[in-house]
Write a protein that holds these residues in place. Structure first.
Motif, PDB file in Angstrom:
ATOM      1  N   GLN A 149       0.827  -1.205   0.000  1.00 47.73           N
ATOM      2  CA  GLN A 149       0.000   0.000   0.000  1.00 47.73           C
ATOM      3  C   GLN A 149       0.864   1.259   0.000  1.00 47.73           C
ATOM      4  O   GLN A 149       0.561   2.247  -0.676  1.00 47.73           O
ATOM      5  CB  GLN A 149      -0.928  -0.007   1.228  1.00 47.73           C
ATOM      6  N   PHE A 150       1.956   1.220   0.768  1.00 50.71           N
ATOM      7  CA  PHE A 150       2.860   2.368   0.827  1.00 50.71           C
ATOM      8  C   PHE A 150       3.523   2.605  -0.527  1.00 50.71           C
ATOM      9  O   PHE A 150       3.575   3.738  -1.030  1.00 50.71           O
ATOM     10  CB  PHE A 150       3.921   2.130   1.903  1.00 50.71           C
ATOM     11  N   MET A 151       4.033   1.531  -1.142  1.00 57.86           N
ATOM     12  CA  MET A 151       4.694   1.641  -2.445  1.00 57.86           C
ATOM     13  C   MET A 151       3.715   2.098  -3.528  1.00 57.86           C
ATOM     14  O   MET A 151       4.059   2.866  -4.424  1.00 57.86           O
ATOM     15  CB  MET A 151       5.305   0.300  -2.831  1.00 57.86           C
ATOM     16  N   LYS A 152       2.495   1.598  -3.431  1.00 63.25           N
ATOM     17  CA  LYS A 152       1.465   1.963  -4.396  1.00 63.25           C
ATOM     18  C   LYS A 152       1.117   3.449  -4.279  1.00 63.25           C
ATOM     19  O   LYS A 152       0.945   4.143  -5.295  1.00 63.25           O
ATOM     20  CB  LYS A 152       0.223   1.106  -4.156  1.00 63.25           C
ATOM     21  N   LYS A 153       1.018   3.935  -3.038  1.00 63.60           N
ATOM     22  CA  LYS A 153       0.703   5.351  -2.836  1.00 63.60           C
ATOM     23  C   LYS A 153       1.776   6.246  -3.438  1.00 63.60           C
ATOM     24  O   LYS A 153       1.469   7.265  -4.081  1.00 63.60           O
ATOM     25  CB  LYS A 153       0.558   5.638  -1.340  1.00 63.60           C
ATOM     26  N   LEU A 154       3.035   5.886  -3.260  1.00 62.38           N
ATOM     27  CA  LEU A 154       4.128   6.683  -3.816  1.00 62.38           C
ATOM     28  C   LEU A 154       4.040   6.766  -5.338  1.00 62.38           C
ATOM     29  O   LEU A 154       4.018   7.850  -5.915  1.00 62.38           O
ATOM     30  CB  LEU A 154       5.477   6.079  -3.408  1.00 62.38           C
ATOM     31  N   VAL A 155       4.003   5.607  -5.986  1.00 63.46           N
ATOM     32  CA  VAL A 155       4.090   5.605  -7.445  1.00 63.46           C
ATOM     33  C   VAL A 155       2.823   6.155  -8.091  1.00 63.46           C
ATOM     34  O   VAL A 155       2.891   6.861  -9.114  1.00 63.46           O
ATOM     35  CB  VAL A 155       4.428   4.187  -7.973  1.00 63.46           C
ATOM     36  N   ARG A 156       1.674   5.895  -7.499  1.00 66.23           N
ATOM     37  CA  ARG A 156       0.443   6.392  -8.107  1.00 66.23           C
ATOM     38  C   ARG A 156       0.260   7.890  -7.898  1.00 66.23           C
ATOM     39  O   ARG A 156      -0.373   8.558  -8.716  1.00 66.23           O
ATOM     40  CB  ARG A 156      -0.763   5.604  -7.593  1.00 66.23           C
ATOM     41  N   THR A 157       0.831   8.420  -6.827  1.00 63.69           N
ATOM     42  CA  THR A 157       0.830   9.876  -6.655  1.00 63.69           C
ATOM     43  C   THR A 157       1.659  10.532  -7.759  1.00 63.69           C
ATOM     44  O   THR A 157       1.283  11.592  -8.283  1.00 63.69           O
ATOM     45  CB  THR A 157       1.377  10.262  -5.270  1.00 63.69           C
ATOM     46  N   ILE A 158       2.764   9.910  -8.125  1.00 64.19           N
ATOM     47  CA  ILE A 158       3.576  10.433  -9.233  1.00 64.19           C
ATOM     48  C   ILE A 158       2.774  10.424 -10.525  1.00 64.19           C
ATOM     49  O   ILE A 158       2.752  11.407 -11.281  1.00 64.19           O
ATOM     50  CB  ILE A 158       4.872   9.615  -9.395  1.00 64.19           C
ATOM     51  N   TYR A 159       2.103   9.303 -10.801  1.00 67.88           N
ATOM     52  CA  TYR A 159       1.291   9.231 -12.025  1.00 67.88           C
ATOM     53  C   TYR A 159       0.173  10.269 -12.004  1.00 67.88           C
ATOM     54  O   TYR A 159      -0.087  10.934 -13.011  1.00 67.88           O
ATOM     55  CB  TYR A 159       0.694   7.826 -12.181  1.00 67.88           C
ATOM     56  N   ASP A 160      -0.487  10.414 -10.860  1.00 66.00           N
ATOM     57  CA  ASP A 160      -1.604  11.356 -10.778  1.00 66.00           C
ATOM     58  C   ASP A 160      -1.145  12.796 -10.949  1.00 66.00           C
ATOM     59  O   ASP A 160      -1.782  13.595 -11.653  1.00 66.00           O
ATOM     60  CB  ASP A 160      -2.321  11.209  -9.426  1.00 66.00           C
TER      61      ASP A 160
END
Length: 261
Positions: A216-227
């Motif tokens: 969940q932590f890793m997903k939040k990081l990378v998806r914030t970049i995409y968003d």
């Protein structure tokens, strides 16, 4: 010109009464679209090989405009992906992400191998959520984002305590924490894991099992970049979010021993 290419079907769209337009990511020529005439008919020799996730060898006639899929021979069946809801959902997300970030007839080194490795790993029942994270991190440069993960993005230091900065799109060492008040503190294990997602090929990692909180932590990081930096919205991501919020939709599975923080 008639070409024999290895590839994977990204999507298949009905066209007219009996045809399909297929998008294929090929090893030799990158992504392309082709008309599969008669492929909607159940008895067609093209019906089975024009399904999404299909890996195989395709005979494609090219010229001006859209190519024509003449025939194909199935390679790996990807059967588990077709039969398991969670595997299907994550494989669909990976395919849509790669499709959205690449152009037709554009050859980008390593993308076909990434796609193949990801689908193969999911089909071998590796954690599909972790595999999707690998793809998300590795596709950032294709989206024009080059995070600084080998040193401090501000001073270039390679030793010390590090945090992740969305402002700098990379790591900041403890000497530079002051330049971004919204930075995300990370542990040495998390730092190593981010670098693994970004740099290590999927086939070299093996069956990596991670705690849910770590993913969940890793997903939040990378998806914030995409968003914030890329700005793409994927339909398959909405479905993944729905699965995340309603886990009862998924069949119960044995949980492997987890690693990470």
């Amino acid at each position: 010109m008639l070409n024999k290419w290895e590839g994977i079907i990204l999507k298949s769209i009905p066209y007219g009464e009996s045809n399909k337009i297929v998008t294929i990511f090929t090893k030799e020529a990158g992504k392309l679209t082709a008309m599969a005439r008669g492929a909607k008919k159940p008895a067609s020799r093209l019906a089975a090989i024009t399904q999404p996730f299909t890996h195989g060898t395709f005979l494609i006639r090219t010229g001006r405009g859209m190519g024509t899929l003449e025939q194909g021979e199935r390679g790996e069946s990807m059967r588990f992906i077709r039969e398991d809801l969670e595997a299907t959902a994550y494989a669909s997300y990976i395919i849509e992400l790669i499709d959205r970030l690449t152009e037709n007839n554009e050859r980008i080194q390593g993308i076909y191998e990434l796609l193949y490795d990801a689908l193969h790993a999911i089909d071998e029942r590796y954690d599909p959520e972790a595999i999707a994270l690998f793809v998300e991190w590795k596709m950032l440069p294709v989206a024009g984002i080059h995070p600084v993960l080998h040193q401090c993005a501000n001073c270039g230091a390679t030793e010390g305590e590090f945090a992740f900065s969305f402002q700098e799109i990379g790591f900041l060492c403890h000497r530079c924490f002051h330049i971004d008040k919204y930075l995300i503190r990370i542990s040495p294990t998390q730092l190593k894991l981010i670098r693994t997602f970004y740099t290590v090929p999927i086939h070299r990692v093996g069956n990596l099992t991670l705690k849910k909180t770590t993913k969940q932590f890793m997903k939040k990081l990378v998806r914030t970049i995409y968003d914030e930096q890329v700005g793409i919205r994927l339909k398959s991501r909405s479905f993944l979010d729905q699965l995340e919020s309603t886990p009862e939709l998924l069949p119960r599975k044995e949980k492997p021993e987890e690693e990470g923080e």
